[in-house]
Design a protein around this motif. Structure first.
Motif, short mmCIF file in Angstrom:
data_model
loop_
_atom_site.label_atom_id
_atom_site.label_comp_id
_atom_site.label_asym_id
_atom_site.label_seq_id
_atom_site.Cartn_x
_atom_site.Cartn_y
_atom_site.Cartn_z
N VAL A 71 29.53 20.90 86.07
CA VAL A 71 30.26 21.69 85.26
C VAL A 71 29.64 22.17 84.00
CG1 VAL A 71 32.61 22.12 84.11
CG2 VAL A 71 32.28 20.91 86.02
N ASN A 72 29.67 23.40 83.64
CA ASN A 72 29.19 24.00 82.38
C ASN A 72 30.19 24.08 81.28
OD1 ASN A 72 26.39 24.74 83.26
ND2 ASN A 72 27.16 26.40 84.49
N LEU A 73 29.76 23.70 79.96
CA LEU A 73 30.68 23.77 78.82
C LEU A 73 30.16 24.94 78.05
CD1 LEU A 73 30.81 19.88 78.23
CD2 LEU A 73 32.07 21.13 79.77
N THR A 74 31.11 25.59 77.58
CA THR A 74 30.89 26.56 76.54
C THR A 74 32.00 26.60 75.48
OG1 THR A 74 31.95 28.43 77.93
CG2 THR A 74 29.66 28.11 78.05
N GLY A 75 31.66 27.38 74.33
CA GLY A 75 32.80 27.48 73.27
C GLY A 75 32.29 26.77 72.06
N ASP A 76 33.31 25.67 71.73
CA ASP A 76 33.05 24.91 70.36
C ASP A 76 31.98 23.77 70.98
OD1 ASP A 76 34.61 26.47 68.67
OD2 ASP A 76 36.14 25.09 69.00
N ILE A 77 31.81 23.71 72.26
CA ILE A 77 30.68 22.42 72.85
C ILE A 77 29.93 23.11 73.90
CG2 ILE A 77 30.64 20.37 73.94
CD1 ILE A 77 32.49 18.95 72.31
N MET A 123 39.04 16.29 87.34
CA MET A 123 38.41 15.11 86.52
C MET A 123 37.81 15.85 85.28
SD MET A 123 39.01 12.36 87.79
CE MET A 123 37.62 11.20 87.02
N SER A 124 36.90 16.89 85.46
CA SER A 124 36.28 17.37 84.24
C SER A 124 37.14 17.95 83.44
CB SER A 124 35.40 18.43 84.74
OG SER A 124 35.99 19.48 85.72
N ALA A 125 38.33 18.49 84.00
CA ALA A 125 39.41 19.41 83.05
C ALA A 125 40.02 18.23 82.17
CB ALA A 125 40.30 20.05 83.61
N SER A 126 40.17 16.87 82.62
CA SER A 126 40.67 15.87 82.23
C SER A 126 40.16 15.22 80.84
CB SER A 126 41.10 14.61 83.03
OG SER A 126 41.93 15.07 84.19
N TYR A 127 38.81 15.09 81.15
CA TYR A 127 37.94 14.80 80.15
C TYR A 127 37.74 15.77 79.05
CZ TYR A 127 36.66 10.51 82.47
OH TYR A 127 36.61 9.34 83.09
N ILE A 128 37.60 16.99 79.26
CA ILE A 128 37.35 18.11 78.40
C ILE A 128 38.78 18.36 77.52
CG2 ILE A 128 37.02 20.62 77.96
CD1 ILE A 128 34.46 18.56 78.38
N ASN A 129 39.72 18.28 78.15
CA ASN A 129 41.01 18.45 77.58
C ASN A 129 41.60 17.48 76.62
OD1 ASN A 129 41.72 20.92 78.85
ND2 ASN A 129 43.03 19.92 80.46
N ALA A 130 40.83 16.13 76.86
CA ALA A 130 41.05 15.00 75.77
C ALA A 130 40.49 15.34 74.52
CB ALA A 130 40.60 13.60 76.67
N ILE A 131 39.00 15.85 74.69
CA ILE A 131 38.16 16.15 73.58
C ILE A 131 38.89 17.39 72.98
CG2 ILE A 131 36.18 17.12 72.79
CD1 ILE A 131 34.95 15.47 75.33
N ALA A 132 39.51 18.34 73.56
CA ALA A 132 39.93 19.45 72.87
C ALA A 132 41.10 19.14 72.07
CB ALA A 132 40.06 20.49 74.02
N SER A 133 42.08 18.28 72.82
CA SER A 133 43.24 18.00 71.89
C SER A 133 43.21 17.21 70.84
CB SER A 133 44.15 17.28 73.03
OG SER A 133 43.69 16.10 73.50
N LEU A 134 42.14 16.29 70.81
CA LEU A 134 42.01 15.22 69.72
C LEU A 134 41.13 16.02 68.34
CD1 LEU A 134 41.11 11.93 71.26
CD2 LEU A 134 43.06 12.38 70.17
N THR A 135 40.36 17.00 68.90
CA THR A 135 39.65 17.65 67.97
C THR A 135 40.02 19.11 67.47
OG1 THR A 135 38.19 18.68 69.48
CG2 THR A 135 37.51 16.60 68.59
N GLY A 136 40.81 19.67 68.16
CA GLY A 136 41.28 20.90 68.04
C GLY A 136 40.27 22.05 68.54
N MET A 137 39.25 21.82 69.07
CA MET A 137 38.36 22.62 69.57
C MET A 137 38.68 23.44 70.66
SD MET A 137 34.57 20.79 68.67
CE MET A 137 34.77 19.42 69.55
N ILE A 139 37.30 24.58 74.19
CA ILE A 139 36.03 24.42 75.01
C ILE A 139 36.46 24.88 76.65
CG2 ILE A 139 34.68 22.48 76.08
CD1 ILE A 139 35.84 20.50 73.94
N ASP A 140 35.62 25.79 76.94
CA ASP A 140 35.87 26.28 78.21
C ASP A 140 34.98 25.53 79.28
OD1 ASP A 140 37.60 28.38 77.22
OD2 ASP A 140 35.98 29.47 76.58
N ILE A 141 35.45 25.46 80.56
CA ILE A 141 34.63 24.91 81.65
C ILE A 141 34.38 26.04 82.72
CG2 ILE A 141 35.13 22.64 80.88
CD1 ILE A 141 37.19 22.45 83.25
N SER A 142 33.71 25.75 83.63
CA SER A 142 33.35 26.56 84.72
C SER A 142 33.54 26.09 85.95
CB SER A 142 31.62 26.80 84.82
OG SER A 142 31.05 25.45 85.26
N VAL A 143 33.89 26.70 86.95
CA VAL A 143 34.42 26.03 88.10
C VAL A 143 33.14 25.19 88.63
CG1 VAL A 143 34.77 26.72 90.65
CG2 VAL A 143 35.75 28.42 88.75
#
Length: 207
Positions: A71-77, A123-137, A139-143
């Motif tokens: 999964v590619n991450l873009t945005g604030d991370i 799985m990938s969305a669960s981890y990224i959403n955890a980071i985003a919700s705690l930081t307010g960042m 973060i977009d993820i690819s398919v």
């Protein structure tokens, strides 16, 4: 002082990553329970800094056949996440939904591939959403890009990023209990180093 590679992460940083992994795994367990239609429990994930070679060995060695979803991450991370699913884990999940295990992950049918792809997305969305919700960042993820191959080949795809961020990777070891059976899956986080600084700054952790 800014961290220039993953090797410089200390115990405090790993504790923060462990907590993020714990939240992400909890989110994943809830989502998987809904998808699988059965109770799914998860233990506190182990977060490690592993050498590239050690990560391959931890996953069963370079010739071990597994499912990798990149999964590619873009945005604030910016960076990548690689979710690695072993045959046993994938089979338990498909058995819970379809009533039969995957006989050969190298020759999955369209329904099985679609289902496993959805697991990777959850799985990938669960981890990224955890980071985003705690930081307010944001973060977009690819398919997820699925690859069924030897572990050595799967990890060679993002290998150039390993070289750029140091000799070690952030390795999350999850242990799930699905329908009474324990299975393991692994997430490898490969962020750009500027994103590491942004993450810990947002969380109020000094770098």
């Amino acid at each position: 002082m800014a961290i220039t590679n993953v090797d410089e992460l200390g115990a405090m940083h790993l504790d923060v990553l462990k907590e993020l992994g714990n939240i992400g795994s909890g989110n994943a367990a809830s989502a998987l329970s809904s998808l699988l239609g059965c109770d799914t429990d998860i233990s506190v994930p182990a977060v490690k800094l592993l050498d590239f070679g050690d990560a391959i060995n931890f996953l069963g060695g370079p010739e071990q056949i597994a499912i990798g979803m990149l999964v590619n991450l873009t945005g604030d991370i910016d960076g990548m996440m690689l979710y690695v699913l072993q045959h046993s884990c994938a089979s338990k999940m498909t058995a819970a939904v379809f009533g039969s295990e995957i006989e050969d992950i190298m020759n999955m049918n369209e329904m099985e591939r679609s289902f496993i792809g959805e697991v990777g997305n959850i799985m990938s969305a669960s981890y990224i959403n955890a980071i985003a919700s705690l930081t307010g960042m944001t973060i977009d993820i690819s398919v997820p890009q699925m690859q069924v191959d030897m572990v050595g080949a799967i990890l060679s795809v993002p290998a150039v990023h390993f070289a750029q961020i140091g000799d070690k990777v952030i390795f999350i070891d999850d242990s799930f209990v699905i329908g009474g059976s324990e299975v393991k899956s692994n997430m490898i986080l490969i962020p750009e180093m500027a994103s590491i600084d942004t993450l810990f700054t947002k969380l109020g952790v000094g770098t």
